[in-house]
Enzyme design. Sequence first.
Site, PDB file in Angstrom:
ATOM      1  N   SER A 157       0.966  -1.074   0.169  1.00 45.56           N
ATOM      2  CA  SER A 157       0.015   0.047   0.000  1.00 45.56           C
ATOM      3  C   SER A 157       0.881   1.266  -0.008  1.00 45.56           C
ATOM      4  O   SER A 157       1.625   1.677  -0.962  1.00 45.56           O
ATOM      5  CB  SER A 157      -0.955  -0.090   1.160  1.00 45.56           C
ATOM      6  OG  SER A 157      -1.835   0.830   1.041  1.00 45.56           O
ATOM      7  N   HIS A 214      -7.471  -5.977   0.517  1.00 53.22           N
ATOM      8  CA  HIS A 214      -6.194  -5.358   1.086  1.00 53.22           C
ATOM      9  C   HIS A 214      -5.510  -5.738   2.232  1.00 53.22           C
ATOM     10  O   HIS A 214      -4.237  -5.467   2.008  1.00 53.22           O
ATOM     11  CB  HIS A 214      -6.649  -3.794   1.039  1.00 53.22           C
ATOM     12  CG  HIS A 214      -5.609  -2.535   0.955  1.00 53.22           C
ATOM     13  ND1 HIS A 214      -5.081  -2.282  -0.018  1.00 53.22           N
ATOM     14  CD2 HIS A 214      -4.994  -1.848   1.964  1.00 53.22           C
ATOM     15  CE1 HIS A 214      -4.383  -1.170  -0.084  1.00 53.22           C
ATOM     16  NE2 HIS A 214      -4.228  -1.054   1.290  1.00 53.22           N
TER      17      HIS A 214
END
Length: 416
Positions: A181, A388
């Site tokens: 990320s 995620h």
Amino acid sequence: MLGGIVLLCLCVCVASGHYGRSDGISLDPKVPEEILEDARLKVPALVRKYGYPLEEHRVTTADGYILTVHRIPHGRDAGNGTTDRPVVFIMHGLMSSSADWVLMGPNKGLAYILAEDGFDVWLGNARGTRYSRQHIKLNPDSGAEFWNFSWDEIGNIDLPAMIDYALDKSNKKRLHYIGHSQGTTSFWVMCSLRPDYNQKIISMNALAPVAYLTYNTVPLLKEISLFSTVFDKLSNLIGVGEILPITNSLVMRWAGEKLCSDTAVFQEICTDIIFLIGGWNSLEFNRTMFPVILAHTPAGASVRQFTHYGQVMHSGSFRRFNHLGFWNYKIYGTWDPPLYDLSQVKAPVFLRYSLSDPLAHVDDVERLAKELGNLKAKTSIPLSSFSHLDFMWGINAKKLVYDQVIADMRRMEESL
């Protein structure tokens, strides 16, 4: 951000009495001692508890931030006699820290897996996180000056400093990089603003890669993006530059132990809130580890890190922080913040994304892939529900992600 949202929603539910007691669920849950201990240990003690060597290194940046880098120089069970081990540097995402690569334990945590596979593992901690809250002059708990940074400074200053330090201490000229990320965002920043660092990277594995956020599907973040720059100016005006101060960590640990553990009445809502932010995948999330996760996350970040992402969402472009008008001209020499030139990212990049990721959306990853200067592969995780947060905490992350990352790193080693 994730931890704060969890805590806020839990408090609302407690106050309203929305979630009642049910059979087999307690308002005073008994958490296994092993879980409690892992929740209460910081990274050095946690790693050593499981028999791994852990070194703490301090790196001072050019602008005075003192960063802590954690190193696991070799494994516990295999290859401990090998001295010539490839170096891998791992960089965490927003509100995270080096803890996320070890908190799931041996055979699950990426740092342990890499150490056992023969790598010299270095875990970065960006400025402002729990392990990098120091400066040669500035006080993180007094005013906003310490917090006047975004992931631009993390990529332009912190990453080069930590990478140079790791290479020097390991007597290597190049290393492998793994980012998750924001750990990918800061890498794009580094290689576009300081392209000489491309030559120091053998391979870059980008997990849930983030540059563009046009198709981000998290409603809260989309709303915040509309007012991001105003929010940044206001926070500076009132002298608040930190999101969820680190003093909240004890509260988060309490929430993990009392509200989100296996027998706690509120665990289901804890899970729902995490899925709302990081994507829905109940099969990959180990709920038993809730107390450990919330004890280590959130790990600290500046308002400006969020603001910068908000600007990216709002503008639809990947560019440097917008200080507005005159200040842009003073800092950049242009009235508008310059674009990051992704074609300057010449290091070999492997993109790994998931189809159910609301933050690193498939269409945004596709746009990023087309602009990178040396894309080696773009791979979707072979599980449609993978999302995620699963890149860090997923039950099957080793099989679905880490084993393939290691295989690509080994192939790149062989080609040297």
